[in-house]
Design an enzyme around this catalytic site. Structure first.
Site, mmCIF file in Angstrom:
data_model
loop_
_atom_site.group_PDB
_atom_site.id
_atom_site.type_symbol
_atom_site.label_atom_id
_atom_site.label_comp_id
_atom_site.label_asym_id
_atom_site.label_seq_id
_atom_site.Cartn_x
_atom_site.Cartn_y
_atom_site.Cartn_z
ATOM 1 N N GLY A 39 0.853 -1.178 0.000
ATOM 2 C CA GLY A 39 0.000 0.000 0.000
ATOM 3 C C GLY A 39 0.890 1.230 0.000
ATOM 4 N N SER A 224 6.314 12.426 -12.576
ATOM 5 C CA SER A 224 7.023 11.178 -12.845
ATOM 6 C C SER A 224 6.868 10.822 -14.323
ATOM 7 C CB SER A 224 6.453 10.067 -11.963
ATOM 8 O OG SER A 224 7.043 8.835 -12.291
ATOM 9 N N LEU A 225 7.996 10.592 -14.987
ATOM 10 C CA LEU A 225 8.001 10.314 -16.426
ATOM 11 C C LEU A 225 8.431 8.879 -16.739
ATOM 12 C CD1 LEU A 225 9.711 13.651 -17.571
ATOM 13 C CD2 LEU A 225 7.256 13.158 -17.424
ATOM 14 N N GLY A 229 12.541 9.518 -16.381
ATOM 15 C CA GLY A 229 12.926 10.245 -15.179
ATOM 16 C C GLY A 229 11.788 11.036 -14.579
ATOM 17 N N SER A 250 11.041 -5.632 -11.556
ATOM 18 C CA SER A 250 9.703 -5.398 -11.007
ATOM 19 C C SER A 250 9.495 -3.902 -10.859
ATOM 20 C CB SER A 250 9.544 -6.080 -9.641
ATOM 21 O OG SER A 250 8.298 -5.727 -9.060
ATOM 22 N N ASP A 256 6.568 4.727 -4.927
ATOM 23 C CA ASP A 256 6.652 4.959 -3.485
ATOM 24 C C ASP A 256 8.109 5.091 -3.033
ATOM 25 O OD1 ASP A 256 3.851 4.849 -3.107
ATOM 26 O OD2 ASP A 256 3.927 2.668 -3.182
#
Length: 313
Positions: A39, A224-225, A229, A250, A256
């Site tokens: 989460g 966030s790209l 980046g 992964s 997060d």
């Protein structure tokens, strides 16, 4: 020193396993699963711990899975503030096909949360927050929690003079964006939703980020790209931070981990540009391992050094 409090309203037990091949109508022999506390905000707290920091991890939990979730966090020595709910904490499943190295992620919706339960969360935050603390809310809302819940969280943070950092999506993001936010971390599609467009080109990005900051009470915008980046945007600064190319195993928890790296950089009093550089390094580091291991500090520090050596764009 300011404290970090993370908030997770839809936590999960993340179960990860692998198979030699995925096919329909076939019994698939899985390897022994691993279990991690998951989460948004919980992942941020776990990543903060891996980076050598501390946080108070506040989250909803219920049923046997909720008890297991607490046990998992206890084992990692993470300080917790459990908000009890009647519903059972959800369980997610990630399966990696070793023959193709493709990962299949099955996310459950989570239990319905009663009004008295989410109101209790707001009351706990008001008791816990102090002036100058960082409050990090990350993740989608569970069923029955109102779309403006993060607006209410923002008001608590503002009242307590804490700095509110938000990473969410959907209607909750659209409503929360109209409140007071210290730092917001949308991805490209989420920024498009905030700005009323379904497509953003490289030429559009900086102008849309600038317009968003003019129209909203947000001090720092970090877009966030993914493999490109991230973009840092403030009223006076615009910096693109490239992401290193790594062997990706992964993507669970990459966002997060990025948030964790950024909030730790704020604690360490780094510049905003270096904050985003370290955030990108942590997010990239998280993709280098199977399952939900999140970032490892040694990897993040090495990637951060690489990013700092790159010429600004």
């Amino acid at each position: 020193m300011a404290r970090i409090i993370t908030l997770t309203v839809n936590p999960a037990i993340d179960k990860s396993t692998t198979v030699d091949g995925i096919a329909a109508d076939t019994k698939l022999r899985c390897t022994e699963p691993t279990f991690d506390a998951g989460g948004g905000g919980i992942n941020v707290s776990r990543a903060i711990h891996k980076l050598g920091g501390n946080s108070l991890c506040s989250y909803f939990a219920g049923g046997p899975a909720g008890e297991f979730l607490k046990k998992l966090l206890d084992e990692q020595h993470i300080e917790q503030s459990v908000i009890p709910i009647e519903g059972w904490t959800r369980e997610n499943l990630a399966v990696t096909d070793m023959s193709t190295n493709q990962q299949y992620r099955f996310g459950m919706p989570g239990p319905a949360v009663k009004e008295v339960e989410w109101q209790n969360a707001l009351q706990q935050l008001e008791l816990q927050l102090q002036k100058g603390d960082y409050l990090v809310a990350s993740g989608k809302l569970p069923p029955n929690v109102p779309d403006d819940f993060y607006v209410k969280v923002s008001r608590v943070a503002e009242k307590k003079e804490a700095l509110f950092i938000l990473d969410t999506s959907g209607e909750a993001l659209l409503k929360a964006a109209k409140s007071k936010i210290y730092m917001l971390k949308p991805n490209l599609a989420e920024l498009g939703a905030l700005c009323g467009t379904t497509s953003i080109t490289d030429l559009d990005l900086k102008s849309l980020a600038t317009q968003f900051l003019k129209d909203h009470d947000c001090q720092i915008l970090v877009v966030s790209l993914g493999p490109k980046g991230a973009l840092l945007a403030t009223s006076t600064k615009m910096v693109h931070v490239p992401a290193p190319v790594v062997h990706q195993k992964s993507t669970i928890g990459a966002g997060d981990s990025m948030v964790a790296g950024m909030v730790m950089s704020l604690i360490w009093d780094r510049s905003l540009a270096d904050m985003v550089r370290y955030g990108v390094a942590c997010g990239t580091a998280a993709t280098m391992h199977h399952g939900t291991q999140l970032c490892i500090k040694k990897d993040a520090d090495k990637l951060y050094d690489w990013i700092k050596d790159q010429k600004p764009i």
